[in-house]
Design a protein around this motif. Structure first.
Motif, PDB file in Angstrom:
ATOM      1  N   GLU A   1       0.759  -1.493  -0.184  1.00 16.71           N
ATOM      2  CA  GLU A   1       0.141  -0.056  -0.094  1.00 16.71           C
ATOM      3  C   GLU A   1       0.851   1.222  -0.022  1.00 16.71           C
ATOM      4  OE1 GLU A   1      -2.082   3.247   1.064  1.00 16.71           O
ATOM      5  OE2 GLU A   1      -0.895   2.415   2.336  1.00 16.71           O
TER       6      GLU A   1
ATOM      7  N   SER B   1       2.605   1.811  -3.474  1.00 17.52           N
ATOM      8  CA  SER B   1       1.812   2.196  -4.473  1.00 17.52           C
ATOM      9  C   SER B   1       1.572   4.014  -4.392  1.00 17.52           C
ATOM     10  CB  SER B   1       0.222   1.920  -4.302  1.00 17.52           C
ATOM     11  OG  SER B   1      -0.226   2.096  -3.143  1.00 17.52           O
ATOM     12  N   ARG B   2       1.854   4.576  -3.360  1.00 19.81           N
ATOM     13  CA  ARG B   2       1.672   5.988  -2.923  1.00 19.81           C
ATOM     14  C   ARG B   2       3.322   6.710  -2.988  1.00 19.81           C
ATOM     15  NH1 ARG B   2      -0.058   7.246   1.877  1.00 19.81           N
ATOM     16  NH2 ARG B   2       0.163   5.081   2.691  1.00 19.81           N
ATOM     17  N   HIS B   3       4.243   5.824  -2.596  1.00 23.53           N
ATOM     18  CA  HIS B   3       5.448   6.393  -2.497  1.00 23.53           C
ATOM     19  C   HIS B   3       6.734   5.543  -3.013  1.00 23.53           C
ATOM     20  CE1 HIS B   3       3.785   9.402   0.463  1.00 23.53           C
ATOM     21  NE2 HIS B   3       3.284   8.424   1.232  1.00 23.53           N
TER      22      HIS B   3
END
Length: 130
Positions: free
Chosen positions: A96, A99-101
């Motif tokens: 998770e 996917s953002r960083h």
């Protein structure tokens, strides 16, 4: 805008358990397809790498307790199989966060590789001087 840092538990996990970006990509690919049985050839096709490299990644994932040979008569097939629920949760959290960083996690992995390479070079230099 300030970026939220990588949580300390995930930072430690990456530093101690994720040796390379291809390892992480293979792990996340297996995790995203939990029922899939993977061969080195299949993984190589998805990661755009050689079959030998992909097989090495599958072997590393097994040694790390993140994958296992699939049950059944099919030889050389591997499945996503974290060794514990705690490991499964940590991988889920890392997926998770990645996917953002993506860049932050990638830089953290590379900083570890750079540090290990420097330690190796320093050790060689010290040995050579004596």
């Amino acid at each position: 805008m300030n970026r939220q840092p990588i949580p300390e538990d995930l930072r430690r996990f990456v530093l101690t358990s994720v040796p390379s970006v291809p390892f992480l990509e293979a792990l996340l690919l297996l995790r995203a397809n939990p029922g899939q049985e993977w061969t080195g050839e299949m993984l190589a096709g998805r990661l755009y790498t050689s079959e030998r490299t992909a097989q090495g990644l599958l072997d590393e994932l097994c040694r790390a307790g993140m994958a296992a040979p699939c049950p059944g008569p099919q030889a050389q097939r591997y499945c996503y199989a974290p060794a514990s629920e705690a490991l499964r949760e940590r991988v889920d959290n890392l997926a998770e966060l990645y996917s953002r960083h993506l860049v932050d996690i990638t830089n953290l992995i590379h900083s570890t590789l750079d540090r290990k390479a420097q330690q190796f070079a320093d050790a060689f230099r010290l040995r050579k001087e004596h």
